[in-house]
Enzyme design. Structure first.
Site, PDB file in Angstrom:
ATOM      1  N   SER A  92     -30.578  -4.270 -43.000  1.00 36.93           N
ATOM      2  CA  SER A  92     -29.964  -3.009 -43.405  1.00 36.93           C
ATOM      3  C   SER A  92     -30.393  -2.604 -44.811  1.00 36.93           C
ATOM      4  CB  SER A  92     -28.429  -3.123 -43.367  1.00 36.93           C
ATOM      5  OG  SER A  92     -27.985  -3.413 -42.067  1.00 36.93           O
ATOM      6  N   GLN A 152     -21.316  -1.796 -40.608  1.00 40.80           N
ATOM      7  CA  GLN A 152     -21.312  -0.708 -39.641  1.00 40.80           C
ATOM      8  C   GLN A 152     -22.321  -0.886 -38.511  1.00 40.80           C
ATOM      9  OE1 GLN A 152     -21.352  -0.246 -42.930  1.00 40.80           O
ATOM     10  NE2 GLN A 152     -19.426   0.814 -43.374  1.00 40.80           N
ATOM     11  N   THR A 186     -29.447   5.328 -35.310  1.00 35.50           N
ATOM     12  CA  THR A 186     -28.536   5.529 -36.440  1.00 35.50           C
ATOM     13  C   THR A 186     -29.279   6.327 -37.501  1.00 35.50           C
ATOM     14  OG1 THR A 186     -29.167   3.596 -37.778  1.00 35.50           O
ATOM     15  CG2 THR A 186     -27.640   3.214 -35.953  1.00 35.50           C
ATOM     16  N   CYS A 187     -28.620   6.579 -38.630  1.00 38.48           N
ATOM     17  CA  CYS A 187     -29.291   7.336 -39.686  1.00 38.48           C
ATOM     18  C   CYS A 187     -30.447   6.555 -40.298  1.00 38.48           C
ATOM     19  CB  CYS A 187     -28.294   7.738 -40.770  1.00 38.48           C
ATOM     20  SG  CYS A 187     -27.453   6.338 -41.547  1.00 38.48           S
TER      21      CYS A 187
END
Length: 461
Positions: free
Chosen positions: A147, A154, A87-88
């Site tokens: 996160s 997400q 992911t980013c």
């Protein structure tokens, strides 16, 4: 810290707690008892805490690149199963392997070769976790405790997509299938049993939550968006979830405003039409890049009589501000700027952090339960070997008996004798099997297994 607690083999008999996705078959050889019994869980990765965005961008994988990586990892002898999450904010490789050191080296080598980098350029940013530590990490990531914004939803969808790709490529086998199913179950439990996702922690979401506090309910409330940037888009998405009424979009570039309005079934208006719409709408959200105020006190004061003093709510998320703060002094008019929203967000982040402590307890419990399942798999090869040895001995004795003292028996009678022998073996092994698989040897399972294998000489050729 390396944890060697988890080393084992094959799938658990019976129900799988929390299975939320289909369990696809592993590739040949992964789920066979002799090989899988020696597998260990290892996680290699980097995230927003250990690597700058430039490095994460260099090592990130597109969907096609991830598929190619899974294929390459499958060809590595030290990697039995693998799932790749990119992911980013993170790149993580989850592996089941008989040789953790060789698997880690294989993963590093592939990263370097596929991204045209030297290992030393990214090695400092890597974390390598094994056993309980790896399991706890993937649980925390899926529950969004790791996160950038705690509680954002997400990441769970991104992990599910990564697992789906692995199952389609058949790179995930018995061990990682079970681990990922448990991961989804834990994330769902954290979301449902804690308030970790209940409070607004984005500017746009906080703006909508303030609107709900003013009006109690946003259903059918008319909204005017001034500006059509990213924050406006996010605000529209939140408004739609709350079933707001007509959404008007005013942007200096009418084409861009029209594009956003059409996407969300709204209406685009010209910038010069903003004052005319103040008498009809309930909420104004402004996020332009203007250098001065777009609306001043006198403009708003002039429409309040036509509104019959119905409340009017302004959310100014622009820097510099779009809305004249003097408007807030008018009766039944509420103006909140980005600093007001930040105060709400900081308070909500504190609330989320308190909920995160509850989530950590859920995860600790899940790690222990998964470890119990994982360690119980060590029992299976011993039980299988014990049963096979008893069957071999019994078959040998039956053959000798049928060849001599019971040679007069018919084939049907001989078959009945064999069935009786199988039934005896099942009954004899019932209690020892329960002892090995359940609490009978808690705290000393390795000792019990060792004694069993020595007692029946299961490791001799």
């Amino acid at each position: 810290m390396v944890n060697h607690a988890l080393q084992t083999d094959i799938s658990e008999p019976g129900r799988t707690e929390g299975d939320s996705m289909p369990d696809h078959s592993a590739r040949s050889g992964v789920d066979s008892a002799p090989g899988a019994a020696r597998l260990k869980i290892v996680l290699l990765g980097m995230n927003h805490k250990t690597a700058e965005v430039e490095l994460r961008e260099c090592l990130g994988f597109s969907h096609e690149e991830a598929d190619a990586a899974l294929q390459s990892f499958q060809d590595a002898p030290a990697i039995a199963e693998v799932v790749l999450v990119s992911t980013c904010n993170r790149v993580e490789i989850l592996i089941a392997t008989p040789d953790p050191e060789a698997a880690v080296e294989a993963a590093k080598t592939y990263l370097a070769q596929s991204k045209a980098l030297e290992v030393k350029q990214f090695e400092h940013a890597l974390y390598i976790l094994e056993g309980d530590d790896a399991v706890r990490h993937i649980f925390r990531v899926a529950a969004s405790l790791d996160s950038m914004v705690v509680g954002e939803p997400q990441i769970l969808g991104q992990i599910k997509e990564a697992y789906r790709s692995a199952t389609l490529k058949k790179s995930s086998g018995v061990i990682l299938n079970r681990l990922l199913h448990k991961t989804f179950f834990v994330a769902k439990r954290v979301r449902s049993e804690t308030g970790i996702g209940d409070h607004a922690v984005s500017i746009s979401y906080a703006a909508i939550e303030l609107g709900r506090k003013i009006f109690g309910d946003l259903e059918n409330k008319k909204v005017l968006l001034i500006g059509a940037g990213e924050m406006a888009e996010l605000a529209v998405e939140h408004l739609i979830r709350h079933r707001s009424g007509t959404i008007f979009v005013a942007n200096r570039t009418f084409e861009r405003g029209l594009e956003l309005a059409e996407r969300f079934n709204g209406r685009a208006i010209g910038f010069e039409e903003i004052p005319d719409h103040l008498k009809d709408v309930d909420i104004i959200i402004s996020s332009t890049g203007a250098s001065g105020f777009i609306l001043n006190r006198d403009q708003v004061k002039g429409v309040m009589r036509a509104r019959k003093n119905r409340p009017l709510f302004f959310i100014d998320i622009a820097v510099p501000r779009d809305i004249d703060p003097a408007i807030n002094r008018l009766s039944n008019v509420y103006v909140y700027d980005i600093d007001d929203l930040k105060d709400v967000i900081e308070e909500n982040i504190e609330d989320r952090n308190r909920e995160a402590a509850r989530a950590e307890r859920i995860i600790d419990e899940a790690v222990i339960r998964f470890r119990g399942w994982y360690q119980s798999l060590d029992v299976v090869p011993t039980i299988v070997a014990l049963r096979e040895k008893m069957l071999t001995i019994a078959e040998g004795e039956i053959r000798k008996t049928l060849a001599h003292s019971l040679s007069h028996l018919s084939s049907q009678e001989a078959a009945a004798l064999r069935r009786m022998t199988d039934a005896l073996i099942n009954k004899i092994l019932h209690d020892p099997t329960l002892f090995l698989k359940t609490d009978g040897c808690r705290g000393g399972k390795s000792v019990s297994l060792d004694v069993t294998r020595k007692l029946f000489k299961l490791d001799q050729e």
